[in-house]
Motif scaffolding. Sequence first.
Motif, PDB file in Angstrom:
ATOM      1  N   LEU A  89       0.852  -1.182   0.000  1.00 14.86           N
ATOM      2  CA  LEU A  89       0.000   0.000   0.000  1.00 14.86           C
ATOM      3  C   LEU A  89       0.887   1.231   0.000  1.00 14.86           C
ATOM      4  N   ASP A  90       0.800   2.034  -1.064  1.00 16.30           N
ATOM      5  CA  ASP A  90       1.571   3.263  -1.195  1.00 16.30           C
ATOM      6  C   ASP A  90       0.666   4.400  -0.746  1.00 16.30           C
ATOM      7  N   LEU A  91       0.762   4.748   0.525  1.00 13.69           N
ATOM      8  CA  LEU A  91      -0.161   5.686   1.153  1.00 13.69           C
ATOM      9  C   LEU A  91       0.258   7.127   0.856  1.00 13.69           C
ATOM     10  N   GLY A  92      -0.632   7.885   0.211  1.00 10.10           N
ATOM     11  CA  GLY A  92      -0.268   9.231  -0.220  1.00 10.10           C
ATOM     12  C   GLY A  92       0.759   9.169  -1.330  1.00 10.10           C
ATOM     13  N   GLY A  93       0.676   8.115  -2.149  1.00 11.06           N
ATOM     14  CA  GLY A  93       1.728   7.825  -3.128  1.00 11.06           C
ATOM     15  C   GLY A  93       1.831   8.770  -4.292  1.00 11.06           C
ATOM     16  N   GLY A  94       0.832   9.626  -4.505  1.00 10.37           N
ATOM     17  CA  GLY A  94       0.919  10.599  -5.576  1.00 10.37           C
ATOM     18  C   GLY A  94       1.174   9.971  -6.929  1.00 10.37           C
ATOM     19  N   THR A  95       2.279  10.351  -7.557  1.00  9.85           N
ATOM     20  CA  THR A  95       2.611   9.848  -8.889  1.00  9.85           C
ATOM     21  C   THR A  95       3.330   8.498  -8.852  1.00  9.85           C
ATOM     22  N   ALA A  98       7.211   5.790  -4.670  1.00  9.05           N
ATOM     23  CA  ALA A  98       7.464   4.681  -3.747  1.00  9.05           C
ATOM     24  C   ALA A  98       7.057   3.345  -4.351  1.00  9.05           C
ATOM     25  N   THR A  99       6.041   3.344  -5.194  1.00 10.03           N
ATOM     26  CA  THR A  99       5.626   2.098  -5.842  1.00 10.03           C
ATOM     27  C   THR A  99       6.726   1.590  -6.777  1.00 10.03           C
ATOM     28  N   TRP A 100       7.339   2.496  -7.527  1.00 11.34           N
ATOM     29  CA  TRP A 100       8.485   2.108  -8.354  1.00 11.34           C
ATOM     30  C   TRP A 100       9.638   1.620  -7.476  1.00 11.34           C
ATOM     31  N   ALA A 101       9.867   2.287  -6.340  1.00 14.25           N
ATOM     32  CA  ALA A 101      10.980   1.907  -5.459  1.00 14.25           C
ATOM     33  C   ALA A 101      10.764   0.527  -4.847  1.00 14.25           C
ATOM     34  N   VAL A 102       9.539   0.232  -4.417  1.00 18.04           N
ATOM     35  CA  VAL A 102       9.250  -1.088  -3.848  1.00 18.04           C
ATOM     36  C   VAL A 102       9.438  -2.169  -4.907  1.00 18.04           C
ATOM     37  N   ALA A 103       8.935  -1.915  -6.105  1.00 20.42           N
ATOM     38  CA  ALA A 103       9.075  -2.903  -7.182  1.00 20.42           C
ATOM     39  C   ALA A 103      10.538  -3.169  -7.494  1.00 20.42           C
ATOM     40  N   GLY A 104      11.358  -2.132  -7.508  1.00 20.06           N
ATOM     41  CA  GLY A 104      12.778  -2.323  -7.775  1.00 20.06           C
ATOM     42  C   GLY A 104      13.499  -3.051  -6.658  1.00 20.06           C
ATOM     43  N   THR A 105      13.113  -2.772  -5.420  1.00 22.21           N
ATOM     44  CA  THR A 105      13.771  -3.409  -4.275  1.00 22.21           C
ATOM     45  C   THR A 105      13.539  -4.914  -4.255  1.00 22.21           C
ATOM     46  N   TRP A 106      12.323  -5.329  -4.589  1.00 20.38           N
ATOM     47  CA  TRP A 106      11.992  -6.759  -4.581  1.00 20.38           C
ATOM     48  C   TRP A 106      11.763  -7.303  -5.994  1.00 20.38           C
ATOM     49  N   ALA A 107      12.526  -6.770  -6.944  1.00 18.28           N
ATOM     50  CA  ALA A 107      12.374  -7.220  -8.330  1.00 18.28           C
ATOM     51  C   ALA A 107      12.733  -8.692  -8.497  1.00 18.28           C
ATOM     52  N   ASP A 108      13.578  -9.227  -7.605  1.00 17.45           N
ATOM     53  CA  ASP A 108      14.015 -10.619  -7.714  1.00 17.45           C
ATOM     54  C   ASP A 108      13.193 -11.554  -6.836  1.00 17.45           C
ATOM     55  N   ALA A 109      12.063 -11.088  -6.306  1.00 16.12           N
ATOM     56  CA  ALA A 109      11.225 -11.933  -5.459  1.00 16.12           C
ATOM     57  C   ALA A 109      10.667 -13.103  -6.273  1.00 16.12           C
ATOM     58  N   PRO A 110      10.378 -14.231  -5.634  1.00 15.40           N
ATOM     59  CA  PRO A 110       9.860 -15.391  -6.369  1.00 15.40           C
ATOM     60  C   PRO A 110       8.577 -15.096  -7.140  1.00 15.40           C
ATOM     61  N   ALA A 111       7.736 -14.217  -6.583  1.00 15.62           N
ATOM     62  CA  ALA A 111       6.495 -13.845  -7.258  1.00 15.62           C
ATOM     63  C   ALA A 111       6.288 -12.343  -7.095  1.00 15.62           C
ATOM     64  N   PRO A 112       5.762 -11.671  -8.107  1.00 15.87           N
ATOM     65  CA  PRO A 112       5.550 -10.226  -7.985  1.00 15.87           C
ATOM     66  C   PRO A 112       4.464  -9.905  -6.972  1.00 15.87           C
ATOM     67  N   HIS A 113       4.624  -8.793  -6.281  1.00  8.99           N
ATOM     68  CA  HIS A 113       3.610  -8.340  -5.349  1.00  8.99           C
ATOM     69  C   HIS A 113       2.598  -7.464  -6.083  1.00  8.99           C
ATOM     70  N   THR A 114       1.519  -7.132  -5.411  1.00  6.32           N
ATOM     71  CA  THR A 114       0.547  -6.184  -5.942  1.00  6.32           C
ATOM     72  C   THR A 114       0.662  -4.878  -5.172  1.00  6.32           C
ATOM     73  N   SER A 115       0.510  -3.768  -5.873  1.00  3.07           N
ATOM     74  CA  SER A 115       0.602  -2.447  -5.250  1.00  3.07           C
ATOM     75  C   SER A 115      -0.686  -1.674  -5.444  1.00  3.07           C
ATOM     76  N   THR A 116      -1.069  -0.952  -4.408  1.00  2.00           N
ATOM     77  CA  THR A 116      -2.189  -0.023  -4.472  1.00  2.00           C
ATOM     78  C   THR A 116      -1.686   1.351  -4.066  1.00  2.00           C
ATOM     79  N   VAL A 117      -1.831   2.310  -4.952  1.00  2.00           N
ATOM     80  CA  VAL A 117      -1.453   3.695  -4.667  1.00  2.00           C
ATOM     81  C   VAL A 117      -2.712   4.430  -4.224  1.00  2.00           C
ATOM     82  N   LEU A 118      -2.677   4.979  -3.034  1.00  2.00           N
ATOM     83  CA  LEU A 118      -3.823   5.682  -2.482  1.00  2.00           C
ATOM     84  C   LEU A 118      -3.438   7.139  -2.260  1.00  2.00           C
ATOM     85  N   ASP A 119      -4.183   8.055  -2.864  1.00  2.00           N
ATOM     86  CA  ASP A 119      -3.882   9.480  -2.737  1.00  2.00           C
ATOM     87  C   ASP A 119      -5.174  10.258  -2.896  1.00  2.00           C
ATOM     88  N   TRP A 120      -5.160  11.502  -2.423  1.00  2.00           N
ATOM     89  CA  TRP A 120      -6.376  12.306  -2.563  1.00  2.00           C
ATOM     90  C   TRP A 120      -6.310  13.242  -3.754  1.00  2.00           C
TER      91      TRP A 120
END
Length: 352
Positions: A89-95, A98-120
């Motif tokens: 959950l990318d809280l206040g993620g705007g554009t 952080a979602t790009w950063a999380v994906a890059g950090t765990w790019a080698d994970a056995p399975a991809p995660h799902t991300s939700t960007v929440l912003d107003w």
Amino acid sequence: MPTVPLPDDLRDALTDRLRATVPSRAWPQVERLIENYRGTTPTAAPVLRDAADAAAYAAYRMPATYAAVRAALEALREQAGAWTPATHLDLGGGTGAATWAVAGTWADAPAPHTSTVLDWSQAALDLGRDLARLAELPAVRDAAWTRAPLGGTPRLPAADLVTVSYVVGELTAADRGALVDAAAAATRGALVIAEPGTPDGYARIVEARARLVAAGLTVLAPCPHDAACPVTGTDWCHFAARVPRTSLHRRIKGGTLPYEDEKFSYVAAVRPAAVPAVPAANRVVRHPQIRKGQVLLDLCTRDGALTRATVTKRHGADYRVARDTDWGDPWPPPATAPDGGQRPEPAPQSQP
């Protein structure tokens, strides 16, 4: 300090989407965004009000936000070992930095995660979705972009990993605590909060850190302990990441250097039952001083104190490692001994 470049696909997407944004058009938005970045104009409304604001933010701040969050996430991953998030959950993620950063950090994970960007800000979400459309990593490309309020007492979906980057300082004092409490309640595994590396940003991190500990989370980075922060007085705890500038970035900022240094403060905390990890033994909290035959390391230690370690040539392998140790690194760094076991603690170190 670590150099944290944008991933190629994000760099290309920003350049392609924002090449028409010129400094003369962006400066009014940029000046207002700087005030919000510094936390001097907290608001109860979205900071990014329209497409022009979102474009100015993405060009001016998104690379540095990405670098700061990526550096904080790398520190978390270094301590969390094999743990990987299945949901984010990318809280206040705007554009979506952080979602790009999380994906890059765990790019080698056995399975991809799902991300939700929440912003107003719908404008930020629209731009973030557009930038992510051709991302190489599915966690970014398939992210959900959801509009929701951040003020008051937000109701958040649970996630293994929650990120709150450069958001707390945008809120009024009445909303900050509620947002941090809601983020902690939504966290099933780990929570990372990042703010500007200023005295005010650090003060907000200290306040958030206390709330996370009270909520039952364990601080994993940068602090090697859950006790009160020993950095007091006129000093403040912060770190830095070097951000290579693209030509677009230089134009928007009116700068000539090919890089900038982003200073940030952060806290990464985990639920011990979900993330069975331990904090670093110590954390390097200043630039190491390399002198002839010795390295001076200013450390925050596991007992909640600040100390200086002097590593000399007589410490052998530890001296060679210390010469490559950077501001923000754990000390001693995690490593594996030749026999496959855990590397032993370094030899006793003299104090000044």
